[in-house]
Every structure is written in C-alpha cells, then in structure tokens.
Enzyme design. Structure first.
Site, mmCIF file in Angstrom:
data_model
loop_
_atom_site.group_PDB
_atom_site.id
_atom_site.type_symbol
_atom_site.label_atom_id
_atom_site.label_comp_id
_atom_site.label_asym_id
_atom_site.label_seq_id
_atom_site.Cartn_x
_atom_site.Cartn_y
_atom_site.Cartn_z
ATOM 1 N N HIS A 218 0.844 -1.132 -0.067
ATOM 2 C CA HIS A 218 -0.134 0.109 -0.145
ATOM 3 C C HIS A 218 0.768 1.270 0.195
ATOM 4 O O HIS A 218 0.346 2.260 0.268
ATOM 5 C CB HIS A 218 -0.989 0.053 1.044
ATOM 6 C CG HIS A 218 -1.837 -1.178 1.210
ATOM 7 N ND1 HIS A 218 -2.918 -1.339 2.051
ATOM 8 C CD2 HIS A 218 -2.385 -1.982 0.113
ATOM 9 C CE1 HIS A 218 -3.652 -2.377 1.850
ATOM 10 N NE2 HIS A 218 -3.273 -2.545 0.648
ATOM 11 N N THR B 87 -3.820 -8.483 10.978
ATOM 12 C CA THR B 87 -4.715 -7.786 9.895
ATOM 13 C C THR B 87 -6.264 -8.495 9.868
ATOM 14 O O THR B 87 -6.275 -9.407 10.197
ATOM 15 C CB THR B 87 -4.224 -8.056 8.234
ATOM 16 O OG1 THR B 87 -5.033 -7.670 7.358
ATOM 17 C CG2 THR B 87 -3.811 -9.750 8.151
ATOM 18 N N CYS C 38 5.857 19.768 -12.240
ATOM 19 C CA CYS C 38 4.499 20.005 -12.868
ATOM 20 C C CYS C 38 3.709 20.630 -12.302
ATOM 21 O O CYS C 38 2.543 21.105 -13.034
ATOM 22 C CB CYS C 38 4.058 18.626 -13.495
ATOM 23 S SG CYS C 38 3.244 17.650 -12.082
ATOM 24 N N ASN D 154 -3.398 -12.521 15.859
ATOM 25 C CA ASN D 154 -4.460 -11.230 15.896
ATOM 26 C C ASN D 154 -5.250 -11.221 17.374
ATOM 27 O O ASN D 154 -5.281 -12.156 18.044
ATOM 28 C CB ASN D 154 -5.430 -11.465 14.800
ATOM 29 C CG ASN D 154 -6.168 -10.114 14.614
ATOM 30 O OD1 ASN D 154 -6.808 -9.461 15.270
ATOM 31 N ND2 ASN D 154 -6.254 -9.787 13.533
HETATM 32 P P1 OAD Z 1 -7.418 -3.100 10.361
HETATM 33 O O1 OAD Z 1 -7.479 -1.968 11.174
HETATM 34 O O2 OAD Z 1 -8.404 -3.378 9.477
HETATM 35 O O3 OAD Z 1 -7.361 -4.463 11.196
HETATM 36 C C1 OAD Z 1 -6.255 -4.442 12.195
HETATM 37 C C2 OAD Z 1 -6.291 -5.690 12.956
HETATM 38 O O4 OAD Z 1 -5.222 -5.906 13.778
HETATM 39 C C3 OAD Z 1 -7.484 -6.208 13.442
HETATM 40 O O5 OAD Z 1 -8.043 -7.427 13.212
HETATM 41 C C4 OAD Z 1 -7.194 -6.030 15.100
HETATM 42 O O6 OAD Z 1 -8.078 -7.244 15.782
HETATM 43 C C5 OAD Z 1 -5.704 -6.535 14.820
HETATM 44 N N1 OAD Z 1 -4.781 -5.940 16.036
HETATM 45 C C6 OAD Z 1 -4.941 -4.848 16.875
HETATM 46 N N2 OAD Z 1 -4.155 -4.734 17.417
HETATM 47 C C7 OAD Z 1 -3.253 -5.822 17.547
HETATM 48 C C8 OAD Z 1 -2.120 -6.282 18.230
HETATM 49 N N3 OAD Z 1 -1.372 -5.503 19.193
HETATM 50 N N4 OAD Z 1 -1.575 -7.568 17.671
HETATM 51 C C9 OAD Z 1 -2.099 -8.287 16.940
HETATM 52 N N5 OAD Z 1 -3.300 -7.827 16.123
HETATM 53 C C10 OAD Z 1 -3.823 -6.675 16.630
HETATM 54 O O7 OAD Z 1 -5.778 -2.946 9.418
HETATM 55 P P2 OAD Z 1 -5.411 -3.888 8.206
HETATM 56 O O8 OAD Z 1 -6.069 -5.167 8.072
HETATM 57 O O9 OAD Z 1 -4.118 -3.621 8.123
HETATM 58 O O10 OAD Z 1 -5.677 0.251 3.314
HETATM 59 O O11 OAD Z 1 -6.427 -2.935 7.059
HETATM 60 C C11 OAD Z 1 -5.886 -3.348 5.803
HETATM 61 C C12 OAD Z 1 -5.893 -1.753 4.998
HETATM 62 O O12 OAD Z 1 -7.230 -1.249 5.281
HETATM 63 C C13 OAD Z 1 -4.892 -0.884 5.491
HETATM 64 O O13 OAD Z 1 -3.785 -1.201 4.776
HETATM 65 C C14 OAD Z 1 -5.335 0.305 4.854
HETATM 66 C C15 OAD Z 1 -6.983 0.391 5.284
HETATM 67 O O14 OAD Z 1 -7.794 0.973 4.886
HETATM 68 C C16 OAD Z 1 -5.562 1.447 2.714
HETATM 69 O O15 OAD Z 1 -5.489 2.565 3.357
HETATM 70 C C17 OAD Z 1 -5.553 1.043 1.326
#
Ligand code: OAD
Length: 248
Positions: free
Chosen positions: A118, A187, A149, A212
């Site tokens: 990303h 994630t 530009c 997670n």
């Molecule tokens: P999310 O915010 O969707 O998910 C974060 C995950 O991390 C959740 O499932 C939580 O339960 C978990 N979590 C939180 N704290 C944690 C910890 N200390 N240890 C382990 N797990 C933990 O984030 P992403 O899955 O990264 O994209 O989101 C994917 C994409 O959506 C991002 O890259 C971004 C966003 O919109 C763009 O901006 C294109």
C-alpha cells in the site's frame, strides 16, 4: 507455549511468508484502521479519507489526516513484534515479508526486503504525473505543489479504488502461492487484494498461522490461531525457532 507440531513444521519449512497489517504497529501507538479511533479524527471514517475522490473534494482535509498519521509515526518506534520479524530472514531458506502498512517500521526494525503493498507514507507524489518527491516543506496543512509539473502533491500510498503497485503485487502473489507456511499478523483481512493472499496460500497447501487480538474472517482457514498481541507472540516464537535452527 507453542504447539510442538507448529514448531516442527516451521523448523522444516523452506518458504515462509508473513503478511502484516495495522495490528502489528498498534503496540507502537499507531491506531489501526478498523479499531476504535480516538481524538479529532474519530469522527472520520478512514475509508472516506483514503480515496482519490476525497482528495479531489477536500485536499486539505486528506493532507492533514496523513500529516497527522506521519507525525504519529515520526514520534513512534518499531515494537518487539517488528524486531522479531527482522530476524526471520535468517531463520528460513526463503522468507518474504509483505505489509499493508505504510509506516516503514519493518525497514526501521531491520528487514531489508519488504513488499509494501500500500505504499509508504514517508514519500509523496504528484497527482498528475506520479513524480515522487522525497523531501518537501509542510505548508500549514496544505498539500504542496509538485516542483516539476505544478500539480498537487499527495501521499505515495494506495487509496481505495486504486490499483496496487504491479511488481509488488505479483511478487506477493507468487510468494504466497509457493509458501509452506503463511502467517497473517495483525490484519482484519477485509481489504482486497491483500486479504486473498493467505487464502491463495492455503489453497495451494500452505499451513496458515494467524496472530491477531481477535478472530477474523481468516480464523476458520487457520491451522493455528493466536489471539494475543503480536508483540507478545512473535518474540518468544522467534527465540524458539532460532534455538531450533541454531542449537547452542
Ligand atoms: P485493520 O484496522 O482493518 O485491522 C487491524 C487488525 O489488527 C484487527 O483485526 C485487530 O484485531 C488487529 N490488532 C490490533 N492490535 C493488535 C495487536 N497488538 N496484535 C495483533 N493484532 C492486533 O487493519 P488492516 O487489516 O491492516 O488500506 O487494514 C488493511 C487496509 O485497510 C490498510 O492497509 C488500509 C486500510 O484501509 C489502505 O489505506 C489502502
């Protein structure tokens, strides 16, 4: 602490792939996308800000949101989860680290090769021609203009509705399809195409391990699921693997 069957599989694994999401940086103090946010930005849905349309309609708002995230990152450090993963290239014959995060913490922790699906928040590029600008001056919340530009500069990250960097995606898919073991760490596995990578891996016979805080859509696919902070799970797992690979 870890099931011997997992440790045995990892000790024998040739190709290991790790996909990280915002959760791996949560213990560095960086808010995730879908967990509750605090402060002034709690009223905004990140998905509403991370789009080309949002930037066209209100460039200042989007720029400020990313400037806020950049400030958080600049004031934070990689955590024990990142540092543990920095040791993984030495633990397996082939190791691929794929991240959805734009904070650069895996590099900072010591991983030399990281597939950033990303983009990276520390770079900006212009909206028209994609000129990448490594250094710029902040103009009180306004996006600056491209020195080449003149069009507005935006973060060099992937927004909803945009395609991922081609080479990064191809490399990530190839690595996932040939993985012996695939780790999904911090994630929610809700955003495509990254969310398909673990499924691609499992469908081709990989063992899937999830780390997670809570169950996700991936949990039912996982052979092992650790529902605890990645900064708590990854360091002892790394120590155990290192001791198996290099017995003292
Ligand atoms: P999310 O915010 O969707 O998910 C974060 C995950 O991390 C959740 O499932 C939580 O339960 C978990 N979590 C939180 N704290 C944690 C910890 N200390 N240890 C382990 N797990 C933990 O984030 P992403 O899955 O990264 O994209 O989101 C994917 C994409 O959506 C991002 O890259 C971004 C966003 O919109 C763009 O901006 C294109």
């Amino acid at each position: 602490m870890f099931p011997p069957s997992l440790i045995d599989k990892l000790a024998a694994a040739h190709r290991v792939v790790v996909l990280t999401g915002a959760g791996v940086s949560a213990e560095s103090g960086i808010p995730t996308f879908r967990d509750a946010q605090t402060g002034i930005w709690s009223q905004y849905d990140p998905e509403q800000l991370a789009t080309p349309q949002a930037f066209r309609q209100n460039p200042k708002l989007v720029w400020e949101w990313y400037a806020w995230r950049r400030e958080l990152i600049d004031g934070a450090q990689p955590n024990p989860g990142h540092y543990a993963l920095a040791e993984w290239p030495d633990l397996f014959p082939s190791f691929t680290l794929i991240t959805q995060n734009v904070d650069g913490f895996h590099h900072l922790a010591g991983n030399k090769e990281v597939i950033e699906l990303h983009g990276n928040l520390q770079r900006i590029k212009c909206v028209e021609n994609g000129h990448v600008i490594p250094h710029w001056q902040e103009l009180s919340g306004q996006p600056p203009a491209c020195p080449h530009c003149g069009t507005l500069l935006r973060p060099d990250v992937v927004w909803f509705g945009e395609t991922l960097p081609t080479r990064a995606l191809i490399t990530a898919v190839e690595a996932s399809r040939t993985a012996d073991v695939f780790f999904a760490v911090g994630t929610s596995a809700l955003v495509q195409p990254a969310a398909s990578l673990p499924v691609e891996a499992v469908e081709r016979g990989a063992l899937l391990v999830e780390i997670n805080l809570q169950p996700t859509a991936l949990t039912s696919w996982a052979d092992f699921a650790f529902h605890a902070p990645s900064g708590t799970i990854l360091p002892p797992l790394t120590r155990e693997l290192a001791s198996r690979r290099h017995p003292s």
